[in-house]
Design a protein around this motif. Structure first.
Motif, PDB file in Angstrom:
ATOM      1  N   ASN A   1      36.004  49.814  23.581  1.00  0.00           N
ATOM      2  CA  ASN A   1      36.302  48.477  24.080  1.00  0.00           C
ATOM      3  C   ASN A   1      37.280  48.574  25.237  1.00  0.00           C
TER       4      ASN A   1
ATOM      5  N   ARG B   1      37.222  37.328  13.330  1.00  0.00           N
ATOM      6  CA  ARG B   1      37.416  37.160  14.766  1.00  0.00           C
ATOM      7  C   ARG B   1      38.232  35.914  15.076  1.00  0.00           C
TER       8      ARG B   1
ATOM      9  N   GLN C   1      42.151  43.755  18.521  1.00  0.00           N
ATOM     10  CA  GLN C   1      41.483  44.372  19.646  1.00  0.00           C
ATOM     11  C   GLN C   1      40.676  43.290  20.353  1.00  0.00           C
ATOM     12  N   ILE C   2      40.729  43.281  21.675  1.00  0.00           N
ATOM     13  CA  ILE C   2      39.948  42.289  22.411  1.00  0.00           C
ATOM     14  C   ILE C   2      38.523  42.819  22.545  1.00  0.00           C
ATOM     15  N   VAL C   3      37.545  42.086  22.020  1.00  0.00           N
ATOM     16  CA  VAL C   3      36.173  42.583  22.054  1.00  0.00           C
ATOM     17  C   VAL C   3      35.301  41.803  23.024  1.00  0.00           C
ATOM     18  N   GLU C   4      35.840  40.717  23.555  1.00  0.00           N
ATOM     19  CA  GLU C   4      35.050  39.965  24.524  1.00  0.00           C
ATOM     20  C   GLU C   4      36.019  39.216  25.413  1.00  0.00           C
ATOM     21  N   GLU C   5      35.729  39.198  26.698  1.00  0.00           N
ATOM     22  CA  GLU C   5      36.604  38.470  27.599  1.00  0.00           C
ATOM     23  C   GLU C   5      35.760  37.851  28.706  1.00  0.00           C
TER      24      GLU C   5
ATOM     25  N   PHE D   1      33.579  40.469  29.973  1.00  0.00           N
ATOM     26  CA  PHE D   1      33.603  41.725  29.260  1.00  0.00           C
ATOM     27  C   PHE D   1      33.116  41.456  27.844  1.00  0.00           C
ATOM     28  N   VAL D   2      32.124  42.213  27.433  1.00  0.00           N
ATOM     29  CA  VAL D   2      31.637  42.063  26.068  1.00  0.00           C
ATOM     30  C   VAL D   2      31.672  43.435  25.411  1.00  0.00           C
ATOM     31  N   GLY D   3      32.377  43.524  24.308  1.00  0.00           N
ATOM     32  CA  GLY D   3      32.452  44.787  23.585  1.00  0.00           C
ATOM     33  C   GLY D   3      31.090  45.155  23.026  1.00  0.00           C
TER      34      GLY D   3
ATOM     35  N   ASN E   1      38.719  46.747  27.725  1.00  0.00           N
ATOM     36  CA  ASN E   1      38.806  45.407  28.290  1.00  0.00           C
ATOM     37  C   ASN E   1      39.703  45.341  29.507  1.00  0.00           C
TER      38      ASN E   1
ATOM     39  N   LYS F   1      46.629  39.577  27.936  1.00  0.00           N
ATOM     40  CA  LYS F   1      46.381  40.698  27.030  1.00  0.00           C
ATOM     41  C   LYS F   1      47.679  41.345  26.597  1.00  0.00           C
TER      42      LYS F   1
ATOM     43  N   VAL G   1      30.116  43.506  19.700  1.00  0.00           N
ATOM     44  CA  VAL G   1      29.809  42.080  19.810  1.00  0.00           C
ATOM     45  C   VAL G   1      28.394  41.893  20.343  1.00  0.00           C
TER      46      VAL G   1
END
Lengths: 311, 618
Positions: A97, B257, B438-442, A124-126, A99, B272, A129
């Protein structure tokens, strides 16, 4: 005024040719989906997408050079909408990840062209996800189809239900097939469009089936195919007008809605065209092939209790 | 025939009027605004309003309007973004000690509208710009931490009850406690069963080994996970509030989440850093026997540690921790019943309470300190690679004397103001992240893209609508114009319902509206085609109208229900923007049935009902 006179086409007499056509479409679509798959967008694969805007027309070569300079090798650079806008795509690396990648990329671009770059969008996509979303999307399509199958079976008769779902799946597969064959970006909005196509295609099919049911009750004689043809013809002007108005707005969306909605509107355009076709040649034909008869429909109790309450 | 009773007409009129009123606020322009909140130790009231206004006017930043809002906030509106930024600078430079500012947008609604609670639609981040992040909470770590905590508690308990044990260690997902003999094992088992009801205890059957295995039962695991998630949400909310962003949204998504949305925010890096910070609290005794000044000079006594208070004053604390933040189950602010000074009320869990009681009984009259510990992580680029550096920040946030022994519930006084008491309670309640995140999407959307999206969205709605209106008017003449009228009404209703539900309009949401425009006329097309058919079959105009509406009704319902099923699936499986599309599409489908069937029928009845007609303009 009246443009479309009550037509008398023998639609269903052409059903064999149509079946061949549909079969070819299906085979090509499914083959392409199986062999090269969908060009899945960031939403499903994970990764980083950066949209930037330059003050003047951007030179993609320079952008690439600046990125290489900054140590980013795995970046896809492409024009987006106008010559000033650039889209960068960076695939995910394993299950990491990262980011903060986007900030480093922007730093590198800013270093190469100070005060020129404006950030428009970062996504941004992990990877995790993305995978989950892909799974959920599959479920969404599946459950929509099941829900619809159930509703139509409840309101009509199982042969119609199978016909309706066959037509609907046909349209969904064709839309996805076109996106697969031409390697178009399949993201979340396109998936939303596919689900809308499912709804629309069904909407169209139901209007015809409704008329078929009504005609079966009204017309005491006539072969099944004749009644089906008659029903398709009677609803023809509505079919064309509705498809027309929907196409008007969807084309407007495609032309003026901006680059982010282009995939979405394209999927709808394809879906509306094939949705109309499939109503006649897949849904109706399937019901005929499955051997629908007058008796099947007359068992169903009278519909539209709500309508009677209208004054 | 073809007349609606008066009540029906009135009802329709009422719904239309209500929709118009609800949709009205969206016609007002959005002004660039600044939201002003009080900093630590200040409170916002009429005086601050005057103060801010005076400062802004002196500095030549003209305010369009400034008002007091609920929740102790001031909202200042400006004519343009230039004034807004200038005003923010002015406030930050001259009043930063007392106030925090956040840039936002707000509609310049007249007073009566605000009094009625009318608000324009919320715009999604893709339309107004901002940051959207999805945060994953590490639940395995949360469980591990819980196990470690249990191990510590078990050791203390066994020691307190003078039961000899060899080791207490974590073995995968369970705890293994080894004893020397069967006797102490059975004694341990008895004590543990009494004290740790949440744990599943199992005495090892192996005769060569005297051990007890403790497991977390599923219910307890779920409780720990839920607690970790809720705790993290509260913590993140406090941190986000510290960022100074107007209208932040922090919500739970699924089991592990958290979604954080910050409209208008543009710096994901700073977000962040703030989100990633891990903090905790500790209670320690103050070392009163030694001097802090000597410790600053380098002579720190054994068993003590040098700390600093927030104002930079050095203080010596005992090394041994009394309780840590994760033993705090609740905290609230209020006033001390005896002195009337602001106080923070703290609740501890069982083991924490016992320990607190022991320590305070021995130390009445001595001061105790609350230490705030935070790991701030910053990322810097070294040779093109990101390098994370973590800095541990430890601050003493409050020192107070122990007046009498206490345990589970106690209060801390000595705070400056009720505002500080409130903040401390917040911090105590949620100072620490219960589990790593943990950041999994932004997704970050710049403001220019947002504006472009709005412009393009509105343009495509207008063009699509114009084309449909032209076609319908041309093809169905007077009836077509009725369809057009109800089509516009449908859009108004969608906007009204979206506002009423507090739903958020996104770009795909606009796409949903466009699509609804195309599909909503379908109902009218079905009806009008039926009327034409009836006329062709030789029915009278009045009978044709009635038959057209009646026969088309079930078709319209069937057709819309199926689309609605697909839209509901989209809603339940989709995320963010796609949900927005599903919402507008669903609302559009439902309102279109009302407008296309009921409203157009009412209009047609009004215009043609009960009259002798030879032809119909359809």
């Amino acid at each position: 005024m009246r443009v479309i006179k009550l037509p008398h086409f023998n639609f269903l007499s052409q059903r064999r040719k149509a079946m061949v056509f549909s079969a070819v479409l299906m085979v090509v679509s499914l083959l392409s989906l199986a062999v090269q798959g969908l060009n899945l967008g960031l939403d499903f694969t994970g990764g980083t997408l950066i949209e930037i805007s330059y003050k003047e027309s951007a030179d993609l070569g320079e952008v690439r050079a600046a990125l290489t300079q900054g140590g980013f090798v795995n970046v896809m650079v492409q024009q987006f909408g106008t010559p000033r806008d650039v889209l960068l795509r960076i695939p995910p690396e394993g299950d990491v990840n990262d980011n903060e990648l986007s900030q480093r990329v922007l730093k590198a671009l800013n270093a190469a062209a100070p005060d020129q770059v404006e950030l428009r969008r970062v996504e941004f996509v992990g990877p995790q996800v993305g995978k989950e979303l892909a799974d959920q999307s599959g479920l969404a399509v599946l459950f929509s189809l099941i829900g619809i199958l159930f509703y139509v079976a409840l309101r009509f008769e199982w042969r119609f239900s199978v016909g309706a779902v066959a037509a609907t799946m046909h349209d969904a597969i064709v839309v996805m097939g076109v996106f697969s064959v031409f390697r178009l970006d399949f993201d979340l909005t396109v998936l939303a469009a596919v689900l809308t196509v499912i709804g629309y295609s069904l909407n169209d099919t139901i209007v015809v089936f409704d008329r078929v049911r009504e005609n079966f009750r009204k017309m005491r004689k006539g072969a099944v195919v004749e009644i089906m043809d008659q029903s398709v013809n009677e609803t023809m002007s509505r079919t064309i007008i509705t498809a027309g108005t929907v196409l008007l707005v969807v084309v407007a969306l495609y032309l003026f809605g901006g680059a982010t909605l282009q995939g979405f509107s394209l999927a709808l355009i394809i879906g509306v065209v094939f949705g109309t076709y499939s109503t006649i040649y897949v849904a109706t034909a399937a019901a005929v092939v499955l051997g629908v008869s007058r008796a099947d429909l007359l068992k169903v109790p009278k519909e539209g209790a709500g309508a009677d309450s209208l004054p | 025939m073809n007349r609606y009773p008066l009540w029906k007409n009135l009802l329709i009129l009422g719904v239309i009027l209500a929709s118009l009123v609800l949709a009205w606020p969206n016609l007002y322009s959005q002004d660039p605004s600044i939201e002003i909140t009080a900093a630590r130790g200040t409170e916002i009231g009429e005086t601050s309003l005057g103060e801010v206004r005076a400062v802004l006017e002196n500095a030549g930043a003209p305010v369009k309007g400034i008002e007091l809002q609920e929740g102790g906030k001031l909202l200042a509106r400006f004519a343009n973004a230039g004034d807004q930024l200038k005003a923010q600078d002015v406030i930050e430079n001259t009043l930063s000690k007392s106030y925090h500012t956040a840039l936002t947008q707000s509609a310049d609604l007249p007073g009566w509208m605000r009094a009625l609670g009318l608000k324009p639609m919320n715009l999604g981040l893709d339309l107004r710009g901002g940051i959207h992040v999805v945060i994953d909470v590490d639940m395995d770590a949360a469980l591990d931490q819980a196990l470690e905590r249990y191990i510590g508690d078990i050791r203390t308990q066994l020691r307190d009850d003078k039961i000899r044990y060899q080791t207490a260690t974590r073995e995968g997902g369970s705890i293994l406690i080894k004893f020397n003999d069967a006797e102490s094992r059975d004694a341990g088992d008895k004590v543990l069963r009494r004290e740790f009801r949440d744990l599943q205890l199992q005495v090892s059957q192996d005769n060569n080994q005297f051990a007890i295995q403790a497991n977390l039962p599923p219910a307890e695991q779920k409780r720990i996970k839920d607690f970790a998630l809720e705790q993290n949400i509260t913590t993140l909310r406090n941190r986000v509030n510290a960022l100074g962003v107007a209208e932040p949204s922090i919500a739970r998504q699924g089991e592990r989440r958290i979604v954080v949305q910050l409209p208008g925010a543009q710096d994901p890096g700073r977000l962040k850093e703030i989100l990633g910070a891990t903090a905790t609290l500790e209670y320690r005794l103050v070392d009163t026997e030694h001097s802090a000044a000597e410790a600053v000079a380098g002579r720190v006594p054994v068993g003590s540690k040098l700390y600093y208070e927030r104002d930079g004053k050095p203080i010596l604390l005992k090394r041994r921790v009394i309780v840590t933040g994760d033993q705090i189950t609740d905290a609230s602010s209020g006033f001390d019943s005896q002195s009337g000074t602001p106080a923070v009320f703290v609740n501890l869990d069982g083991p924490g309470a016992r320990r607190m009681r022991d320590v305070t009984t021995e130390n009445v009259g001595k001061p105790m300190a609350v230490v705030f510990i935070e790991n701030r992580t910053t990322t810097e680029l070294v040779n093109g690679k990101p390098v994370k550096t973590t800095r541990k920040v430890e601050e003493v946030i409050s020192v107070a004397s122990i007046r009498e022994p206490f345990g589970r519930r106690f209060q801390t006084t000595g705070l400056d103001s009720s505002n500080e008491a409130h903040n401390t309670a917040l911090l105590l309640r949620s100072g620490a992240l219960a589990a790593p995140i943990q950041i999994v999407e932004e997704r970050t959307i710049g403001p220019s893209l947002g504006q472009d999206n709005i412009d393009q969205g509105i343009l495509s709605v207008l063009i699509g609508m114009a084309l449909v209106v032209l076609f319908m008017g041309y093809y169905y003449r007077a009836f077509g114009m009725i369809a057009n009228l109800v089509l516009v009404l449908n859009l108004v209703m969608i906007v009204a319902v979206l506002g009423m539900l507090g739903a958020t309009l996104t770009m795909p949401g606009i796409a949903g509206m466009v699509l609804t425009v195309g599909m909503a006329v379908d109902a009218n097309v079905l009806i009008f085609e039926r009327i034409r058919e009836e006329l062709n079959n030789g029915s009278s105009p009045q009978a044709s109208i009635a038959a057209g509406f009646n026969k088309a009704f079930s078709t319209i319902v069937d057709a819309n229900v199926t689309t609605l099923i697909a839209a509901l699936m989209l809603f339940s499986f989709g995320t963010g923007p796609v949900k927005g599309f599903a919402v507008t599409l669903s609302i559009g489908l439902i309102t279109s049935m009302f407008t296309a069937i009921t409203c157009s029928r009412a209009l047609i009845n009004r215009m043609y009902g009960g009259k002798r007609l030879k032809t119909l303009p359809v």
